[in-house]
Design a protein around this motif. Structure first.
Motif, PDB file in Angstrom:
ATOM      1  N   GLY A  18      -0.806   5.204 132.439  1.00 17.41           N
ATOM      2  CA  GLY A  18      -1.969   4.519 133.298  1.00 17.41           C
ATOM      3  C   GLY A  18      -2.491   5.859 134.215  1.00 17.41           C
ATOM      4  N   LEU A  19      -1.586   6.571 134.786  1.00 15.01           N
ATOM      5  CA  LEU A  19      -2.076   7.551 135.852  1.00 15.01           C
ATOM      6  C   LEU A  19      -2.960   8.687 134.811  1.00 15.01           C
ATOM      7  CD1 LEU A  19       0.923   7.824 137.807  1.00 15.01           C
ATOM      8  CD2 LEU A  19      -1.390   7.034 138.769  1.00 15.01           C
ATOM      9  N   LEU A  20      -2.455   8.933 133.970  1.00 13.59           N
ATOM     10  CA  LEU A  20      -2.992  10.004 133.016  1.00 13.59           C
ATOM     11  C   LEU A  20      -4.316   9.453 132.184  1.00 13.59           C
ATOM     12  CD1 LEU A  20      -2.088  12.943 132.036  1.00 13.59           C
ATOM     13  CD2 LEU A  20      -1.388  11.934 130.017  1.00 13.59           C
ATOM     14  N   TYR A  21      -4.438   8.241 132.068  1.00 10.06           N
ATOM     15  CA  TYR A  21      -5.687   7.675 131.393  1.00 10.06           C
ATOM     16  C   TYR A  21      -6.900   7.679 132.593  1.00 10.06           C
ATOM     17  CZ  TYR A  21      -8.863   3.878 130.280  1.00 10.06           C
ATOM     18  OH  TYR A  21      -9.979   2.964 129.909  1.00 10.06           O
ATOM     19  N   GLU A  22      -6.376   7.105 134.035  1.00  8.85           N
ATOM     20  CA  GLU A  22      -7.314   7.478 135.088  1.00  8.85           C
ATOM     21  C   GLU A  22      -7.712   8.682 135.201  1.00  8.85           C
ATOM     22  OE1 GLU A  22      -5.304   5.535 138.291  1.00  8.85           O
ATOM     23  OE2 GLU A  22      -4.957   3.380 137.339  1.00  8.85           O
ATOM     24  N   SER A  23      -6.973   9.711 135.265  1.00 12.36           N
ATOM     25  CA  SER A  23      -7.249  11.051 135.538  1.00 12.36           C
ATOM     26  C   SER A  23      -8.251  11.474 134.436  1.00 12.36           C
ATOM     27  CB  SER A  23      -5.985  11.939 135.573  1.00 12.36           C
ATOM     28  OG  SER A  23      -6.500  13.166 135.514  1.00 12.36           O
ATOM     29  N   ALA A  24      -7.959  11.058 133.084  1.00  7.40           N
ATOM     30  CA  ALA A  24      -9.113  11.548 132.051  1.00  7.40           C
ATOM     31  C   ALA A  24     -10.472  10.970 132.465  1.00  7.40           C
ATOM     32  CB  ALA A  24      -8.627  11.027 130.653  1.00  7.40           C
ATOM     33  N   LEU A  25     -10.479   9.585 132.701  1.00  6.32           N
ATOM     34  CA  LEU A  25     -11.667   9.110 133.245  1.00  6.32           C
ATOM     35  C   LEU A  25     -12.701   9.797 134.308  1.00  6.32           C
ATOM     36  CD1 LEU A  25     -10.721   5.319 132.978  1.00  6.32           C
ATOM     37  CD2 LEU A  25     -12.056   6.679 131.278  1.00  6.32           C
ATOM     38  N   GLU A  26     -11.616  10.428 135.136  1.00  6.94           N
ATOM     39  CA  GLU A  26     -12.278  10.991 136.359  1.00  6.94           C
ATOM     40  C   GLU A  26     -13.019  12.121 135.781  1.00  6.94           C
ATOM     41  OE1 GLU A  26     -10.888  11.551 140.715  1.00  6.94           O
ATOM     42  OE2 GLU A  26      -9.521  12.641 139.207  1.00  6.94           O
ATOM     43  N   ILE A  27     -12.183  12.985 134.851  1.00  3.92           N
ATOM     44  CA  ILE A  27     -12.735  14.209 134.343  1.00  3.92           C
ATOM     45  C   ILE A  27     -14.145  14.032 133.591  1.00  3.92           C
ATOM     46  CG2 ILE A  27     -12.482  15.862 132.477  1.00  3.92           C
ATOM     47  CD1 ILE A  27     -10.757  16.661 134.779  1.00  3.92           C
ATOM     48  N   ALA A  28     -14.046  12.930 132.772  1.00  3.49           N
ATOM     49  CA  ALA A  28     -15.339  12.585 132.082  1.00  3.49           C
ATOM     50  C   ALA A  28     -16.581  12.006 133.000  1.00  3.49           C
ATOM     51  CB  ALA A  28     -14.972  11.080 131.116  1.00  3.49           C
ATOM     52  N   GLU A  29     -16.077  11.496 134.127  1.00  2.00           N
ATOM     53  CA  GLU A  29     -17.389  11.242 134.962  1.00  2.00           C
ATOM     54  C   GLU A  29     -17.645  12.466 135.817  1.00  2.00           C
ATOM     55  OE1 GLU A  29     -17.627   8.214 138.975  1.00  2.00           O
ATOM     56  OE2 GLU A  29     -15.933   8.183 138.021  1.00  2.00           O
ATOM     57  N   ILE A  30     -16.841  13.123 136.319  1.00  3.42           N
ATOM     58  CA  ILE A  30     -17.043  14.495 136.889  1.00  3.42           C
ATOM     59  C   ILE A  30     -18.000  15.337 136.339  1.00  3.42           C
ATOM     60  CG2 ILE A  30     -16.295  16.822 137.517  1.00  3.42           C
ATOM     61  CD1 ILE A  30     -13.731  15.285 138.769  1.00  3.42           C
ATOM     62  N   PHE A  31     -17.902  15.623 134.705  1.00  2.89           N
ATOM     63  CA  PHE A  31     -18.598  16.433 133.985  1.00  2.89           C
ATOM     64  C   PHE A  31     -19.628  15.212 133.047  1.00  2.89           C
ATOM     65  CE2 PHE A  31     -15.019  18.852 134.978  1.00  2.89           C
ATOM     66  CZ  PHE A  31     -15.711  20.102 135.198  1.00  2.89           C
ATOM     67  N   ASP A  32     -20.006  14.220 133.638  1.00  2.00           N
ATOM     68  CA  ASP A  32     -20.973  13.513 132.824  1.00  2.00           C
ATOM     69  C   ASP A  32     -20.924  13.069 131.216  1.00  2.00           C
ATOM     70  OD1 ASP A  32     -22.924  12.133 134.682  1.00  2.00           O
ATOM     71  OD2 ASP A  32     -24.291  13.917 134.355  1.00  2.00           O
ATOM     72  N   GLU A  33     -19.418  13.149 131.126  1.00  2.00           N
ATOM     73  CA  GLU A  33     -19.070  12.766 129.515  1.00  2.00           C
ATOM     74  C   GLU A  33     -19.630  13.923 128.577  1.00  2.00           C
ATOM     75  OE1 GLU A  33     -19.835   8.912 128.282  1.00  2.00           O
ATOM     76  OE2 GLU A  33     -18.629   8.043 129.852  1.00  2.00           O
ATOM     77  N   LYS A  34     -19.847  15.362 129.169  1.00  2.27           N
ATOM     78  CA  LYS A  34     -20.204  16.275 128.226  1.00  2.27           C
ATOM     79  C   LYS A  34     -19.324  16.871 127.641  1.00  2.27           C
ATOM     80  CE  LYS A  34     -24.403  17.225 130.940  1.00  2.27           C
ATOM     81  NZ  LYS A  34     -25.013  18.233 132.175  1.00  2.27           N
ATOM     82  N   ILE A  35     -17.940  16.866 128.143  1.00  2.68           N
ATOM     83  CA  ILE A  35     -16.728  17.435 127.771  1.00  2.68           C
ATOM     84  C   ILE A  35     -15.942  16.342 126.544  1.00  2.68           C
ATOM     85  CG2 ILE A  35     -14.455  18.230 128.160  1.00  2.68           C
ATOM     86  CD1 ILE A  35     -15.346  19.377 130.605  1.00  2.68           C
ATOM     87  N   PHE A  36     -15.975  15.168 127.261  1.00  3.36           N
ATOM     88  CA  PHE A  36     -15.491  14.041 126.191  1.00  3.36           C
ATOM     89  C   PHE A  36     -15.892  12.739 126.971  1.00  3.36           C
ATOM     90  CE2 PHE A  36     -11.790  15.717 128.582  1.00  3.36           C
ATOM     91  CZ  PHE A  36     -11.543  15.077 129.565  1.00  3.36           C
ATOM     92  N   THR A  37     -16.241  11.609 126.100  1.00  7.19           N
ATOM     93  CA  THR A  37     -16.568  10.609 126.678  1.00  7.19           C
ATOM     94  C   THR A  37     -15.345   9.591 126.755  1.00  7.19           C
ATOM     95  OG1 THR A  37     -16.639   9.468 124.450  1.00  7.19           O
ATOM     96  CG2 THR A  37     -18.637  10.768 125.168  1.00  7.19           C
ATOM     97  N   LEU A  85      -6.452  18.515 130.281  1.00  8.47           N
ATOM     98  CA  LEU A  85      -7.420  18.406 131.406  1.00  8.47           C
ATOM     99  C   LEU A  85      -7.010  17.304 132.127  1.00  8.47           C
ATOM    100  CD1 LEU A  85     -10.990  19.369 130.030  1.00  8.47           C
ATOM    101  CD2 LEU A  85      -9.229  20.943 131.080  1.00  8.47           C
ATOM    102  N   ALA A  86      -6.603  16.282 131.594  1.00  4.24           N
ATOM    103  CA  ALA A  86      -6.077  15.242 132.271  1.00  4.24           C
ATOM    104  C   ALA A  86      -4.763  15.543 133.214  1.00  4.24           C
ATOM    105  CB  ALA A  86      -5.733  13.906 131.653  1.00  4.24           C
ATOM    106  N   LEU A  87      -3.852  16.293 132.475  1.00  2.00           N
ATOM    107  CA  LEU A  87      -2.591  16.900 133.079  1.00  2.00           C
ATOM    108  C   LEU A  87      -3.166  17.598 134.407  1.00  2.00           C
ATOM    109  CD1 LEU A  87      -0.471  17.428 130.158  1.00  2.00           C
ATOM    110  CD2 LEU A  87      -0.018  15.986 131.958  1.00  2.00           C
ATOM    111  N   LYS A  88      -4.033  18.324 134.308  1.00  2.00           N
ATOM    112  CA  LYS A  88      -4.324  19.457 135.063  1.00  2.00           C
ATOM    113  C   LYS A  88      -4.935  18.736 136.364  1.00  2.00           C
ATOM    114  CE  LYS A  88      -4.999  23.744 132.655  1.00  2.00           C
ATOM    115  NZ  LYS A  88      -4.243  24.585 133.652  1.00  2.00           N
ATOM    116  N   ASN A  89      -5.628  17.602 136.255  1.00  2.00           N
ATOM    117  CA  ASN A  89      -6.282  16.899 136.883  1.00  2.00           C
ATOM    118  C   ASN A  89      -5.569  15.896 137.725  1.00  2.00           C
ATOM    119  OD1 ASN A  89      -9.055  15.912 138.514  1.00  2.00           O
ATOM    120  ND2 ASN A  89      -8.529  14.154 137.327  1.00  2.00           N
ATOM    121  N   LEU A  90      -4.290  15.436 137.244  1.00  2.00           N
ATOM    122  CA  LEU A  90      -3.493  14.406 137.899  1.00  2.00           C
ATOM    123  C   LEU A  90      -2.764  15.144 139.135  1.00  2.00           C
ATOM    124  CD1 LEU A  90      -2.454  11.725 138.035  1.00  2.00           C
ATOM    125  CD2 LEU A  90      -0.925  12.308 136.200  1.00  2.00           C
TER     126      LEU A  90
END
Length: 210
Positions: A46-65, A172-177
């Motif tokens: 769950g934490l990893l999922y939230e972290s991935a969503l945060e990455i997508a939001e930060i980069f305007d879904e340009k890296i992944f959606t 990236l989600a791991l690095k951001n968590l």
């Protein structure tokens, strides 16, 4: 399919509660039958999922959606997860489990789950202060068990659908968590997640965010 080895290090005390209280402890931490704390797979996912969503939001879904993330974590239309996460345990957990099992059988009552849990945790007390009087509020004393800073947990994450996009989301989600558990505003919950076999990934997946 690809197995990735992960190390989680607590950079501050960590409160991984499991919704139970004891006679003495108001809020305990997740641990096995012999008292060794562990990091539950479901909670980490769950934490990893939230972290991935945060990455997508930060980069305007340009890296992944978000759709890419949902598909990987089983939140998509088909509900099929492309990632599997094991519980994270202390280093050399299997050997320690065997050792504690032996000692518990040979010296019954001497080695208890409580005494083993005390090796990895501490008790923190807190109370509520009445802002008008500056005194403690009656009945507000609360205690909780916390996992010590510097504790390391090891486990595996399996990418069932091992493509470059899913590798990127995971890495990236791991690095951001950086935070987990409760009481983060009280100095708890800082963690670091290390992808031990990161070199097995194409390094270009990191360049977009460096």
């Amino acid at each position: 399919m690809h197995n990735f080895k992960i190390k989680i290090t607590t950079k501050s005390p960590l409160q991984l509660g499991y919704g139970r209280a004891g006679i003495v402890i108001d809020s305990d931490v997740v641990h096995d039958k012999y008292g060794m704390p562990y990091f539950p797979a479901k909670r980490f996912k769950g934490l990893l999922y939230e972290s991935a969503l945060e990455i997508a939001e930060i980069f305007d879904e340009k890296i992944f959606t978000k759709k890419d993330i949902d598909k990987l974590f089983g939140q998509g239309e088909d509900g099929i997860s492309r990632i599997y996460i094991n519980n994270f345990y202390l280093k050399n957990y299997e050997k320690m489990y065997s050792d504690w099992q032996y000692l518990n059988n040979e010296y019954k009552g001497f080695f208890t789950a409580q005494s083993i849990l005390d090796l990895y945790t501490d008790i923190r007390y807190q109370t509520t202060i009445d802002k008008k009087t500056g005194t403690t509020v009656d009945g507000s004393l609360h205690n909780m068990r916390i996992i010590d800073a510097g504790t390391e947990f090891y486990g595996e994450i399996i990418l069932i659908e091992d493509c470059e996009l899913n590798q990127k989301i995971l890495a990236l989600a791991l690095k951001n968590l950086r935070f987990a558990g409760a009481k983060r505003n009280r100095g708890c919950g800082r963690i670091n997640c290390l992808l031990i076999n990161e070199k097995e990934l194409p390094q270009k997946i990191f360049k977009e965010v460096i």
